[in-house]
Each structure stands twice: as C-alpha cells, then as structure tokens.
Design a protein around this motif. Structure first.
Motif, PDB file in Angstrom:
ATOM      1  N   GLU A 146      -8.212  38.144   5.350  1.00  0.00           N
ATOM      2  CA  GLU A 146      -8.043  37.357   6.579  1.00  0.00           C
ATOM      3  C   GLU A 146      -9.099  37.712   7.626  1.00  0.00           C
ATOM      4  N   ASP A 147      -9.522  38.978   7.633  1.00  0.00           N
ATOM      5  CA  ASP A 147     -10.472  39.453   8.646  1.00  0.00           C
ATOM      6  C   ASP A 147     -11.901  39.561   8.118  1.00  0.00           C
ATOM      7  N   GLY A 148     -12.095  39.425   6.803  1.00  0.00           N
ATOM      8  CA  GLY A 148     -13.429  39.595   6.237  1.00  0.00           C
ATOM      9  C   GLY A 148     -13.905  41.037   6.336  1.00  0.00           C
ATOM     10  N   VAL A 149     -12.997  41.969   6.019  1.00  0.00           N
ATOM     11  CA  VAL A 149     -13.304  43.397   6.141  1.00  0.00           C
ATOM     12  C   VAL A 149     -13.043  44.103   4.810  1.00  0.00           C
ATOM     13  N   VAL A 150     -14.013  44.903   4.382  1.00  0.00           N
ATOM     14  CA  VAL A 150     -13.855  45.796   3.235  1.00  0.00           C
ATOM     15  C   VAL A 150     -14.170  47.189   3.744  1.00  0.00           C
ATOM     16  N   SER A 151     -13.239  48.114   3.560  1.00  0.00           N
ATOM     17  CA  SER A 151     -13.517  49.498   3.956  1.00  0.00           C
ATOM     18  C   SER A 151     -13.544  50.378   2.703  1.00  0.00           C
ATOM     19  N   VAL A 152     -14.485  51.289   2.704  1.00  0.00           N
ATOM     20  CA  VAL A 152     -14.664  52.212   1.586  1.00  0.00           C
ATOM     21  C   VAL A 152     -14.529  53.614   2.154  1.00  0.00           C
ATOM     22  N   ARG A 153     -13.478  54.294   1.747  1.00  0.00           N
ATOM     23  CA  ARG A 153     -13.174  55.627   2.287  1.00  0.00           C
ATOM     24  C   ARG A 153     -13.564  56.683   1.263  1.00  0.00           C
ATOM     25  N   TYR A 154     -14.513  57.530   1.637  1.00  0.00           N
ATOM     26  CA  TYR A 154     -14.963  58.630   0.786  1.00  0.00           C
ATOM     27  C   TYR A 154     -14.211  59.869   1.227  1.00  0.00           C
ATOM     28  N   LEU A 155     -13.266  60.319   0.379  1.00  0.00           N
ATOM     29  CA  LEU A 155     -12.306  61.340   0.769  1.00  0.00           C
ATOM     30  C   LEU A 155     -12.516  62.653   0.016  1.00  0.00           C
TER      31      LEU A 155
END
Length: 157
Positions: A146-155
């Motif tokens: 819906e927001d056009g957001v992809v987050s990639v979390r390097y943990l």
C-alpha cells in the motif's frame, strides 16, 4: 598466485565442488572440492590455488563458518521505515544504522513493484554478501504494498 584470506559467500554448491564469492572484492572462485558447504554459507577462510594451472581453488583453513537466514517476513515495515521511505524519492535506497549493530535498508518503490522488489532482494546473493560484511546472521525482508515500501533488516541475532 598465492593464498588469500577473506570472507566468502557460497553461491553454488555440489557434492564435489563449490563456488564462492569474496564479499569485499566480488571475486568469484571455483573450489575443486566441497568441504560440506551449502549455498548462502559464509566463510572466514584462507584459500589457495590448485597447482599447476591455478584455475581452481581449495580451502586451506576455515576461521569461521556460519549461515545467514534470509527471511521473507509477513510483518509490515516499522513506522520509522515508512517515514524514511516517505522522505525518499521512488527508486531511492535509504540506509539507517540500528541501535547496537546492523542496518536497515529502506526502498521506496512503485506500489505495483513492491512484491517483485521484495522477491528480488530475497533471492539476490548480494543480500547475503552485504549481511556478511555487516556481520549479520539474519536478514528480514518486510514490505508494505500500500505504501510502496520494502525494508531489509540486517540483524546481528
């Protein structure tokens, strides 16, 4: 050629050989044997060329070996990630350090491309190589179509 010490991600593995890529230089090396490696394993290792032609390599010493999990999360990006994406132009990448160690990469994409972008990130060996450089052990990919957001979390754990 001489021995090389570095951090390598396994990009291909068969019973009798493997292909690794240096996470710093992107140099690709074909190993003449496979000491139990699997795709996406990360090695801190020393490798040496096989004589006499020196076209294949062998693992001489392994200082550390770990696997990096790339997780396709069903969670939405955090509010902070959405805020970072809102400040970026479509197509931009925003990086943000996490408290402690690790990083979060936020991509602002057209809403129609959100799923494809997330899938590309999950399947890309560079995601694992970047995780190795950041000393992460887990990568979590979140998306909000819906927001056009992809987050990639390097943990780190």
């Amino acid at each position: 050629m001489t021995e090389q010490t570095g951090t390598y991600v396994v990009t291909h593995a068969e019973d009798d050989s493997a292909v690794v890529r240096d996470v710093e230089t992107a140099q690709v090396l074909t190993l003449s044997s496979n000491p139990g490696l699997e795709v996406h394993d990360v090695l801190e290792a020393t490798v040496a060329p096989d004589p006499p032609l020196e076209v294949s390599w062998q693992v001489v010493e392994v200082a550390d070996r770990r696997s990096i999990d790339v997780i396709d999360s069903d969670l939405a990006p955090t509010t902070h990630s959405k805020e970072l994406a809102a400040e970026a132009d479509v197509g931009d990448l925003v990086t943000n350090e996490r408290a402690g160690t690790g990083e979060i990469h936020v991509l602002s994409v057209p809403t129609a491309d959100t799923e494809d972008t997330a899938r590309d990130v999950i399947e890309d060996v560079e995601t694992v190589a970047r995780a190795a450089r950041l000393e992460a052990v887990r990568v979590e990919v979140r998306r909000s179509p819906e927001d056009g957001v992809v987050s990639v979390r390097y943990l780190p754990d």
